[in-house]
Design a protein around this motif. Structure first.
Motif, PDB file in Angstrom:
ATOM      1  N   TYR A   1      20.297 -22.732 -21.809  1.00 33.26           N
ATOM      2  CA  TYR A   1      20.985 -23.885 -21.235  1.00 33.26           C
ATOM      3  C   TYR A   1      21.253 -23.590 -19.757  1.00 33.26           C
ATOM      4  CZ  TYR A   1      21.773 -26.030 -25.797  1.00 33.26           C
ATOM      5  OH  TYR A   1      21.586 -26.630 -27.012  1.00 33.26           O
ATOM      6  N   VAL A   2      21.207 -24.645 -18.934  1.00 25.83           N
ATOM      7  CA  VAL A   2      21.504 -24.498 -17.517  1.00 25.83           C
ATOM      8  C   VAL A   2      22.844 -25.173 -17.246  1.00 25.83           C
ATOM      9  CG1 VAL A   2      20.720 -24.889 -15.165  1.00 25.83           C
ATOM     10  CG2 VAL A   2      19.042 -24.592 -16.997  1.00 25.83           C
ATOM     11  N   VAL A   3      23.771 -24.428 -16.633  1.00 27.56           N
ATOM     12  CA  VAL A   3      25.127 -24.922 -16.391  1.00 27.56           C
ATOM     13  C   VAL A   3      25.536 -24.595 -14.970  1.00 27.56           C
ATOM     14  CG1 VAL A   3      27.547 -24.663 -17.047  1.00 27.56           C
ATOM     15  CG2 VAL A   3      25.784 -24.635 -18.808  1.00 27.56           C
TER      16      VAL A   3
ATOM     17  N   VAL B   1      27.591 -28.521 -18.929  1.00 25.27           N
ATOM     18  CA  VAL B   1      28.632 -27.927 -19.754  1.00 25.27           C
ATOM     19  C   VAL B   1      28.878 -28.744 -21.018  1.00 25.27           C
ATOM     20  CG1 VAL B   1      31.106 -27.421 -19.865  1.00 25.27           C
ATOM     21  CG2 VAL B   1      29.795 -26.761 -17.865  1.00 25.27           C
ATOM     22  N   LEU B   2      28.853 -30.072 -20.908  1.00 26.72           N
ATOM     23  CA  LEU B   2      29.129 -30.901 -22.070  1.00 26.72           C
ATOM     24  C   LEU B   2      28.084 -30.686 -23.156  1.00 26.72           C
ATOM     25  CD1 LEU B   2      30.291 -34.215 -20.344  1.00 26.72           C
ATOM     26  CD2 LEU B   2      31.699 -32.385 -21.324  1.00 26.72           C
ATOM     27  N   ALA B   3      26.812 -30.620 -22.753  1.00 24.49           N
ATOM     28  CA  ALA B   3      25.742 -30.385 -23.728  1.00 24.49           C
ATOM     29  C   ALA B   3      25.887 -29.004 -24.355  1.00 24.49           C
ATOM     30  CB  ALA B   3      24.382 -30.522 -23.047  1.00 24.49           C
ATOM     31  N   LEU B   4      26.215 -28.017 -23.529  1.00 20.77           N
ATOM     32  CA  LEU B   4      26.397 -26.654 -24.033  1.00 20.77           C
ATOM     33  C   LEU B   4      27.577 -26.593 -25.005  1.00 20.77           C
ATOM     34  CD1 LEU B   4      25.832 -23.599 -24.052  1.00 20.77           C
ATOM     35  CD2 LEU B   4      27.291 -23.399 -22.034  1.00 20.77           C
ATOM     36  N   LYS B   5      28.675 -27.249 -24.638  1.00 23.69           N
ATOM     37  CA  LYS B   5      29.867 -27.203 -25.480  1.00 23.69           C
ATOM     38  C   LYS B   5      29.598 -27.848 -26.831  1.00 23.69           C
ATOM     39  CE  LYS B   5      34.837 -27.912 -25.003  1.00 23.69           C
ATOM     40  NZ  LYS B   5      35.910 -28.439 -24.120  1.00 23.69           N
TER      41      LYS B   5
END
Length: 728
Positions: free
Chosen positions: A265-267, A301-305
């Motif tokens: 993931y890229v954040v 961040v939302l996708a990662l969370k």
């Protein structure tokens, strides 16, 4: 039977399961069984602190001097009220005093609004409670701690997520703060968290650094070789300006380089100089090339969370049944081990009670083994060699059989046929003994006289006995010719004594071998039973050390008694009042006379009911033939046969008497049931007369045992708590 811990998983929401996992971690159950968890790992300069802030809204420090020195568990959950709960979970090796000191720390924060401003102060307070060195000029305190800072964020806008942050990996020590030892210490801490199969590894990797130089991926591969539970998080994409570098990052996300099953993931997180930062504004960069060519589910961040919440729920649901079973098994194993240690033995009373109970149980098994009451304990089914009286009886029957077969130096002859006098009887005995031998082989076939080195001076290893020789009448003739005097037609008692001593020359080695086998069987029984009853090797060794000399002494008494019986039979003038001796002698003389007359005998003629003659089975001898036959035998021939017949008659009586005496006096009385039996050394009476210092030496708990007992009790307490958490 249904598992009492089995919850109805179909009716449990993910949040409820995850709360249970957090409760287990809070109760230190994680030190006993691996718990499902998300662990954030990376270098100190990887952007890990900024990522955690984006995920949790907690402003983690970014400079080296204020970086985290311990693991931090951050939990967010949805609740109607906004609040922040902060506690410190003691490390697995924390002493009780330190645990109490940590438990007293529970700052009151009513809402999340002012938590961000108070966080630096909270870190300082937590550092103080844990004993972390905060003053770089001071040498007081530790640099890193095994304690865990737990931060629980609750509120109506919170999504459920739990992540654990561990100190960042570093390669060079900071003067006055960290040392080379701390480098290894942090690496070991990271390894301890990521080695468990129930851990999802969040490997934080700066996008502006060559991934090949990132040690955390190599470290993760050591414990997750297939890459099935490692998720790569690429930070600082805004610092990647060159197209080739951007392409390299995109290739990682697309799985074209160093692929991971969970992917990358890229954040973009807040930088050190970003005062007014918002995740939404920061992630607008992903709308531009080349980032807009990547799947949107892998950006921000939302996708990662969302993915982390999903992963944590998946692994928790998957591992929950295994976790219940593992907790139950460990609890059972710990309780079994604690029971095996027995009651605590700190006072003299405790020690005497413990050893007395051990001796009582030992004697109960001895009684069962001697009375063939084998159903009293499963050990007699598990190990047939512990059926003591059965082993002894089988050995005694084999001793009796071997004694009859080989105990005499020369084979006795039948006066009439020049064959063995007891052909039929011996064959019958041999058949019966062979049958018993086959049935009892499992009891004594594995007797090894070298099994116990401490018996070396007691037992005899010379078990080979030759078969009896022939030519006994020639031998008795030579005995007479070498020793005869002026007696007319007779011989002296000294000749018979000499003949019997030579004929019984095998008695001593055969008896030694028999007693030696009995001793080994008894010694093995005592060793195995004591090992079964007392699993503590220290106590077992001390008991043996205390009774060993007396046990060996009693073995020697039994062997000496057996050799005394041998001496009584062989070194004394042959004598008996047993009528069996005269019966045997008359039978031998009668058979010899009958065999001499048989050539001159004729069948008796009888008439049947019709007056016809027929030959009867009875033989008739004329008196003249009787007179002639007895006159034709020479004096030497008469004497040698008489010596043989008397020796044979007496030998049979002495042999039976001797075997019975050896069993009754040396085996039964000295070794098995008598008051001085070696089996009667370790008794409650022996325990009662021990002095206090002797008790302490024998059963006083060693430091290792005390520590193990305390550790087991702590672990059982933790696991019992886990059972309650998992049940409800």
């Amino acid at each position: 039977m249904a598992d009492p811990l089995a919850p109805k998983l179909g009716h449990l929401a993910s949040a409820a399961l995850l709360r249970k996992i957090d409760e287990l971690r809070e109760k230190s159950v994680g030190q006993h069984v691996p718990l499902p968890q998300l662990v954030v790992v990376g270098d100190q300069s990887s952007g890990k602190s900024s990522l955690l802030e984006s995920l949790t809204t907690i402003p983690f420090p970014r400079n080296v001097e204020l970086c985290t020195r311990y693991a931090t568990q951050i939990t967010s959950r949805r609740d109607s009220e906004s609040r922040v709960d902060i506690t410190i979970i003691p490390g697995p090796r924390a002493p009780e005093e330190h645990k109490k000191h940590l438990a007293a720390y529970h700052p009151t924060i009513l809402s999340t609004d002012n938590f961000r401003d108070k966080f630096p102060q909270i870190l300082n307070e937590a550092n103080f409670r844990m004993g972390i060195r905060t003053d770089t000029s001071s040498g007081v305190g530790t640099v890193f701690s095994e304690d865990i800072l737990k931060i629980e964020l609750c509120g109506p806008d919170q999504d459920y997520l739990t992540v654990i942050d561990v100190p960042g990996i570093f390669r060079n020590p900071t003067e006055g703060i960290t040392t080379k030892n701390d480098i290894q210490l942090v690496q070991n801490m990271v390894k301890e968290y990521i080695k468990n199969d129930r851990t999802i590894i969040l490997a934080v990797l700066p996008s502006n650094v060559d991934i090949a130089t990132q040690e955390i991926l190599t470290l993760a591969e050591d414990y997750d070789k297939a890459g099935e539970r490692t998720l790569g998080v690429l930070t600082k994409p805004d610092l990647v300006t060159e197209q080739s570098a951007q392409a390299a990052v995109c290739n990682l996300v697309l799985g074209k380089r160093r692929p991971l099953t969970l992917g990358y993931y890229v954040v973009r997180s807040r930088g050190a100089d970003d005062d007014n930062f918002s995740n939404t504004d920061a992630e607008k960069m992903f709308q531009d090339a080349p980032w807009n060519k990547l799947p949107s589910s892998r950006l921000g961040v939302l996708a990662l969370k969302a993915r982390l919440t999903e992963l944590l729920s998946e692994i928790t649901r998957k591992e929950f049944p295994k976790l219940r079973k593992e907790v139950s098994k460990q609890l059972s194993d710990c309780q079994t081990e604690l029971e095996a240690l027995g009651a605590a033995r700190e006072t003299e009373r405790d020690q005497r009670l413990f050893l007395s109970a051990l001796a009582r149980h030992f004697q109960a098994l001895v009684d069962a083994a001697l009375s063939a009451h084998y159903s009293s304990d499963a050990i007699f089914e598990e190990m047939l060699g512990l059926r003591l009286i059965t082993c002894v009886v089988n050995l005694t029957e084999m001793f009796n059989y071997n004694f009859q077969q080989k105990g005499h130096y020369r084979s006795f002859e039948d006066p009439g046929t020049d064959s063995t006098m007891e052909v039929v009887r011996v064959r019958t005995v041999a058949h019966r003994a062979d049958t018993h031998a086959k049935e009892g082989t499992s009891f004594f076939a594995d007797i090894d006289l070298d099994e116990f080195t401490d018996l070396g001076e007691v037992v005899s290893r010379d078990c080979h006995i030759d078969d009896p020789q022939g030519g006994i009448l020639d031998w008795t003739e030579q005995l007479y010719l070498r020793s005869r005097g002026t007696d007319l037609g007779t011989f002296s008692g000294a000749i018979l004594s000499s003949a019997f001593k030579e004929q019984s020359s095998k008695w001593a080695p055969m008896t030694k071998a028999y007693i030696s086998q009995i001793i080994v069987v008894i010694h093995r029984f005592m060793v195995i039973i004591l090992e079964r009853l007392c699993p503590d090797p220290h106590v077992r060794e001390e008991i043996w050390s205390s009774i060993h000399d007396e046990v060996l002494k009693r073995y020697k008494v039994a062997m000496d008694q057996a050799m005394f019986l041998v001496s009584l039979e062989r070194d004394k003038r042959p004598y008996t009042v047993n009528h069996y001796f005269n019966d045997n002698l008359q039978i031998a003389r009668g058979h010899r006379m009958a065999n001499m007359l048989k050539p001159n005998s004729r069948p008796e003629i009888k008439q049947d009911s019709r007056g016809l003659d027929y030959c009867s089975t009875n033989l008739i001898v004329d008196l003249d033939h009787v007179r002639q036959t007895t006159r034709s035998k020479g004096n030497v021939e008469q004497v040698k046969e008489e010596i043989h017949d008397i020796l044979w008659s007496y030998y049979k009586v002495a042999q039976k008497r001797f075997i019975d005496n050896v069993y009754q006096q040396a085996v039964d009385h000295c070794l098995l049931t008598g008051p001085m039996s070696p089996l009667a050394v370790f008794t409650q009476e022996w325990v009662i007369v021990l002095e206090a210092d002797q008790l302490e030496i024998i059963v006083g708990e060693s430091g290792i045992t005390k520590e193990r007992r305390a550790a087991l009790k702590r672990k059982i307490k933790d696991l019992e708590t886990a059972v309650q958490i998992l049940r409800h």
